[in-house]
Design a protein around this motif. Sequence first.
Motif, mmCIF file in Angstrom:
data_model
loop_
_atom_site.group_PDB
_atom_site.id
_atom_site.type_symbol
_atom_site.label_atom_id
_atom_site.label_comp_id
_atom_site.label_asym_id
_atom_site.label_seq_id
_atom_site.Cartn_x
_atom_site.Cartn_y
_atom_site.Cartn_z
ATOM 1 N N ILE A 1 21.561 2.043 -26.559
ATOM 2 C CA ILE A 1 20.380 1.428 -26.257
ATOM 3 C C ILE A 1 20.506 -0.040 -25.393
ATOM 4 O O ILE A 1 19.880 0.054 -24.373
ATOM 5 C CB ILE A 1 19.759 0.752 -27.663
ATOM 6 C CG1 ILE A 1 19.230 1.935 -28.240
ATOM 7 C CG2 ILE A 1 18.688 0.030 -27.458
ATOM 8 C CD1 ILE A 1 18.734 1.776 -29.778
ATOM 9 N N ARG A 2 21.727 -0.517 -25.624
ATOM 10 C CA ARG A 2 22.056 -1.622 -24.767
ATOM 11 C C ARG A 2 22.277 -1.303 -23.243
ATOM 12 O O ARG A 2 21.691 -1.992 -22.445
ATOM 13 C CB ARG A 2 23.544 -2.420 -25.253
ATOM 14 C CG ARG A 2 23.502 -3.066 -26.778
ATOM 15 C CD ARG A 2 22.259 -3.397 -27.120
ATOM 16 N NE ARG A 2 22.419 -4.144 -28.825
ATOM 17 C CZ ARG A 2 21.975 -3.694 -29.904
ATOM 18 N NH1 ARG A 2 21.137 -2.583 -29.913
ATOM 19 N NH2 ARG A 2 22.068 -4.275 -30.824
ATOM 20 N N ILE A 3 22.964 -0.315 -23.109
ATOM 21 C CA ILE A 3 23.242 0.297 -21.798
ATOM 22 C C ILE A 3 22.187 0.714 -21.061
ATOM 23 O O ILE A 3 21.775 0.342 -20.010
ATOM 24 C CB ILE A 3 24.240 1.713 -21.817
ATOM 25 C CG1 ILE A 3 25.534 0.884 -22.125
ATOM 26 C CG2 ILE A 3 24.270 2.233 -20.456
ATOM 27 C CD1 ILE A 3 26.558 2.454 -22.513
ATOM 28 N N GLU A 4 21.087 1.330 -21.942
ATOM 29 C CA GLU A 4 19.619 1.821 -21.384
ATOM 30 C C GLU A 4 18.998 0.520 -20.954
ATOM 31 O O GLU A 4 18.395 0.416 -19.711
ATOM 32 C CB GLU A 4 19.091 2.547 -22.175
ATOM 33 C CG GLU A 4 17.607 2.702 -21.897
ATOM 34 C CD GLU A 4 16.735 3.283 -22.926
ATOM 35 O OE1 GLU A 4 15.511 3.380 -22.744
ATOM 36 O OE2 GLU A 4 17.156 3.868 -24.019
ATOM 37 N N LYS A 5 18.863 -0.438 -21.775
ATOM 38 C CA LYS A 5 17.968 -1.595 -21.420
ATOM 39 C C LYS A 5 18.412 -2.538 -20.563
ATOM 40 O O LYS A 5 17.851 -3.335 -19.729
ATOM 41 C CB LYS A 5 17.690 -2.233 -22.850
ATOM 42 C CG LYS A 5 17.054 -1.500 -24.051
ATOM 43 C CD LYS A 5 15.633 -0.975 -23.152
ATOM 44 C CE LYS A 5 15.144 -0.043 -24.385
ATOM 45 N NZ LYS A 5 13.787 0.630 -23.794
ATOM 46 N N ALA B 1 16.469 -4.628 -32.181
ATOM 47 C CA ALA B 1 17.407 -4.103 -31.095
ATOM 48 C C ALA B 1 18.057 -3.046 -31.153
ATOM 49 O O ALA B 1 18.554 -2.167 -30.558
ATOM 50 C CB ALA B 1 18.698 -5.079 -31.031
ATOM 51 N N SER B 2 17.598 -2.499 -32.671
ATOM 52 C CA SER B 2 18.341 -0.871 -32.858
ATOM 53 C C SER B 2 16.951 0.246 -32.553
ATOM 54 O O SER B 2 17.235 1.271 -32.809
ATOM 55 C CB SER B 2 18.492 -0.785 -34.570
ATOM 56 O OG SER B 2 17.468 -0.973 -35.298
ATOM 57 N N ASP B 3 15.910 -0.301 -32.126
ATOM 58 C CA ASP B 3 14.811 0.406 -31.821
ATOM 59 C C ASP B 3 14.551 0.362 -30.318
ATOM 60 O O ASP B 3 14.037 -0.576 -29.658
ATOM 61 C CB ASP B 3 13.526 0.145 -32.611
ATOM 62 C CG ASP B 3 12.249 0.925 -32.273
ATOM 63 O OD1 ASP B 3 12.438 1.929 -31.591
ATOM 64 O OD2 ASP B 3 11.306 0.496 -32.979
ATOM 65 N N ALA B 4 14.743 1.571 -29.736
ATOM 66 C CA ALA B 4 14.650 1.395 -28.177
ATOM 67 C C ALA B 4 13.408 1.407 -27.610
ATOM 68 O O ALA B 4 13.015 1.005 -26.507
ATOM 69 C CB ALA B 4 15.398 2.836 -27.649
ATOM 70 N N ALA B 5 12.557 1.687 -28.505
ATOM 71 C CA ALA B 5 10.788 1.781 -28.222
ATOM 72 C C ALA B 5 10.144 0.363 -28.451
ATOM 73 O O ALA B 5 8.869 0.266 -28.390
ATOM 74 C CB ALA B 5 10.182 2.610 -28.848
ATOM 75 N N HIS B 6 10.843 -0.476 -29.094
ATOM 76 C CA HIS B 6 10.349 -1.856 -29.571
ATOM 77 C C HIS B 6 9.943 -2.530 -28.444
ATOM 78 O O HIS B 6 10.589 -2.715 -27.321
ATOM 79 C CB HIS B 6 11.383 -2.729 -30.204
ATOM 80 C CG HIS B 6 10.825 -3.730 -30.936
ATOM 81 N ND1 HIS B 6 10.501 -5.065 -30.503
ATOM 82 C CD2 HIS B 6 10.373 -3.680 -32.473
ATOM 83 C CE1 HIS B 6 9.976 -5.880 -31.538
ATOM 84 N NE2 HIS B 6 9.946 -5.071 -32.629
ATOM 85 N N ALA B 7 8.656 -3.119 -28.575
ATOM 86 C CA ALA B 7 7.790 -3.948 -27.328
ATOM 87 C C ALA B 7 8.881 -5.136 -26.878
ATOM 88 O O ALA B 7 8.865 -5.607 -25.837
ATOM 89 C CB ALA B 7 6.711 -4.398 -28.010
#
Length: 294
Positions: free
Chosen positions: A83-87, A51-57
């Motif tokens: 990242i949470r907001i983006e995802k 969850a700390s990696d915005a690019a994680h699959a």
Amino acid sequence: MKQILVLGGTNFFGKKAVQLLLDQGYEVTVATRGNNPVPFEGQVQHIVLDASDAAHAGWQAVQAQQWDAVFDNICYNAEDARIRIEKFGQQLKHYYFTSSLATYEGNKDGYVEADFDPLTYEIDPNKTVDYGEGKRQAEQVLFTQAPFQVTAFRFPIVLDNDDYTKRLHTYVEKALKHETIQFNNPDARINFVKGSSAANAIVWAIENEQTGSFNISSQDAISRQTFIDWLEEMTGQAIEVDYTDESITGSPFNTRHHWYLKSDKIAKAGFELDDLASWLKPLMKDLADEMRAQ
């Protein structure tokens, strides 16, 4: 039936919260990095996610579903929050996450929620980001930028039999081994929350769609000297205590000043708080009995 996503729900009170959600009939999905086995076999869905990696699959699987609520036990800093907001964006209704007593700064006889306001807090990019600063920044980003509703749980030290940090275990072990315990200030007050109570509060807030910041602790606080008195009573050992002005290591409950929460806000909203003696003293005894049996 609500669909709940839990980030980091395989240890300690996060695990307890997942079990309570399952008991209440929620459909729960747990997202972890996949390093350890996931409990609740056959009861939860599992997404492998860093969850700390915005690019994680793994985020693709997260975004492929609609969530009624997310409980996040692993949001530690501003970047995690962004990242949470983006995802999650506009598709999420409500986001709940674990914050901390460590958001509060300064010497005060009990902190209330208004003592840290994420809406007015300014992030200093040059400030060292320790645990407390990370939580302050995460709250600031989430409460000022998120398009979804946000709830922050500000916990003190969480204790229970299965506390993997073994902070209370440290003091019980010292008592049984007749080792000196060190504190700076015998009158400095502290409080805690039991792991099961932390989980109950999380689920209560989700069920009642509570928003904003909540302190969640025992309803009372005790001095370090009272802590020692209880420890002597529950272990049956006389304890030598060194109250010193010197710097101390190996004493995880030590502070030079009061360090506790006032949790009147959540109590007034309808959540019942525990008193410390009702569970901390039995927990001390349980740990002592376990150690003696080893």
